[in-house]
Scaffold this active site. Structure first.
Site, short mmCIF file in Angstrom:
data_model
loop_
_atom_site.label_atom_id
_atom_site.label_comp_id
_atom_site.label_asym_id
_atom_site.label_seq_id
_atom_site.Cartn_x
_atom_site.Cartn_y
_atom_site.Cartn_z
N ASN A 37 0.70 -1.16 -0.24
CA ASN A 37 0.06 0.17 -0.11
C ASN A 37 0.73 1.58 0.06
OD1 ASN A 37 -2.03 1.94 0.44
ND2 ASN A 37 -3.18 0.30 1.41
N ASP A 38 1.70 2.04 1.41
CA ASP A 38 2.95 2.90 1.63
C ASP A 38 3.64 2.58 0.40
OD1 ASP A 38 0.83 3.54 3.57
OD2 ASP A 38 2.38 2.34 4.93
#
Length: 452
Positions: A378-379
């Protein structure tokens, strides 16, 4: 003489172990060599101290075996970082306790002895309490976002100044009460040091605390006049410092910004996801997209480890390659919860190391990639790290998957990543979301690709 020779053998084993761990090809042998060196060190310490402390050593070894073996066997791969954090904290606490015991047992102390003692107690205490907080964050027993206490910056500065003052006072006037007070301040400093660190930066904090523990062990080696402890502690401190620096570089920010940036950061305002639309797809839709692509990049993250989907993703990649699709695995330097997390998972699934590509290998040609598949990450694919200066992860190099021709994002839900930051990639018109457990989705996707 024999004792020092055996300690030299153990020290050489530790050095060779670090050298082996620098290469995937020899990492396994490096672990074995390091374990052998530790065995030599423990046996030598026992034989050397058996006259006065043999029983205590046996009790300590027995307790270590009783606690360590079940703990190591019961910990899942996804929880290894938490275990590392706890073990690191225990190492710091052990060094501090040893220094305290020596301080109270040695009647006449030299200035250098006192200096080594106060440094060991302070650094060991900071490492212990800081490691406990990182464990709580990684285990999600507390929020993974930066915790900003009222006047937290002032409290941290006050604790730092107090610790230096107490070190100086204890050296000038050896006093047990002052030393215990130093322990309390050190524990407080460790907590204040780690609380403001955000989720995505916690692995870097662990690495730095690991370096602290190494320094504490090296200082305790001077307290005990033990050359092996000095060598081993220095190795851990040096390697931990280098790793911390490399991880900070991988995040694209300075270490000071990572550790203290939260004090000045503006609150993050999440977008109201109920007011925004996303494009979700079916397994069949994604199978067609992948099956008829020319080249695909698969970016992996912690969610892959949670779902234990490494074998499923490898089988899907193998099937795509049979169809003539060129596939590469994109591995971010800080993907997962610690360096090498994804590499170990993929090694379990017999993925060739040559297929693992870093940022510099993928990003230059990302615009020609037909499909970028994000599994559990995600990040490390969040465009905000590149485009939004107000983002807590701004400046962190990411995989520019939003610049690929199309994106498939596998997620359980719309929940943000470990940093707690909303991801604009989810709302990109190029992105197709495939909701569900990663292992289940990949297995169904494999079946659908085979039927094309």
């Amino acid at each position: 003489m024999i004792v020092q020779l055996m300690y030299l053998v153990a020290a050489l084993c530790f050095i060779l172990a670090l050298k082996g761990l620098s290469s995937p090809k020899y990492a396994r042998y490096g672990n074995f060599i390091g374990a052998f060196g530790m065995l030599v060190a423990v046996i030598t310490a026992y034989v050397h101290g058996v006259v006065h402390n043999g029983l205590w050593i046996l009790i300590a070894v027995a307790l270590g075996v009783v606690v360590g073996i079940p703990a190591a066997r019961s910990v899942k791969m996804t929880a290894i970082p938490q275990m590392v954090a706890l073990f690191n904290g225990v190492g710091g606490a052990a060094a501090a306790l040893v220094a305290l015991a020596e301080f109270f047992s040695v009647p006449d102390t030299t200035v250098m002895f006192r200096l080594a003692t106060v440094l060991t107690v302070l650094i060991g205490s900071v490492s212990f309490s800081g490691s406990v907080v990182t464990f709580l964050k990684l285990q999600e027993l507390m929020t993974t976002r930066p915790v900003l206490l009222p006047a937290g910056q002032q409290l941290a500065i006050a604790a730092g100044v107090s610790s230096v003052a107490l070190c100086a006072l204890t050296m000038a006037v050896p006093n047990g009460f002052l030393l215990w007070l130093l322990v309390a301040v050190g524990l407080s400093l460790g907590v204040l040091f780690v609380l403001p660190v955000g989720g995505a930066d916690v692995p870097i904090a662990i690495s730095l605390l690991n370096a602290f523990t190494g320094l504490a062990v090296a200082a305790s080696g001077y307290v005990l006049a033990n050359t092996l402890l000095i060598v081993a502690g220095t190795l851990v401190g040096a390697s931990g410092t280098i790793l911390t620096r490399l991880m900070a570089q991988a995040m694209g920010r300075s270490l000071a910004n990572i550790l203290f940036g939260a004090f000045k950061a503006a609150p993050v305002v999440a977008h109201g996801e109920e007011q925004r639309t996303v494009k979700s797809g079916t397994v069949e839709d994604v199978a067609i997209l992948l099956g008829y692509a020319n080249n695909v990049v698969v970016v992996l993250g912690y969610g892959l480890a949670v779902a234990q989907a490494q074998h499923a993703v490898r089988e899907l990649v193998t099937q795509l390659e049979k169809r003539g699709v060129s596939v590469a695995y994109g591995i971010h330097p800080v993907a997962g919860r610690m360096p090498g997390h994804m590499n170990v998972l993929l090694a379990e699934a017999d993925v060739p190391y040559e297929q693992l590509k870093e940022l510099d290998d993928v990003n230059p040609g990302i615009t020609s990639v037909d499909v970028a598949v994000v599994v559990g990450a995600n990040d490390v694919v969040n465009p905000g790290a590149r485009d939004e200066p107000s983002s807590p992860i701004y400046g962190m190099p990411i995989f520019d998957v939003d610049r690929a021709k199309s994106v498939v994002f596998m997620k359980r839900s719309m929940r943000p990543g470990f940093a707690g930051v909303d991801n604009e990639l989810l709302y990109n018109p190029k992105t197709t979301l495939l909701f569900g457990d990663a292992k289940d989705s990949l297995t169904k996707l494999l079946s659908a690709v085979k039927q094309l």
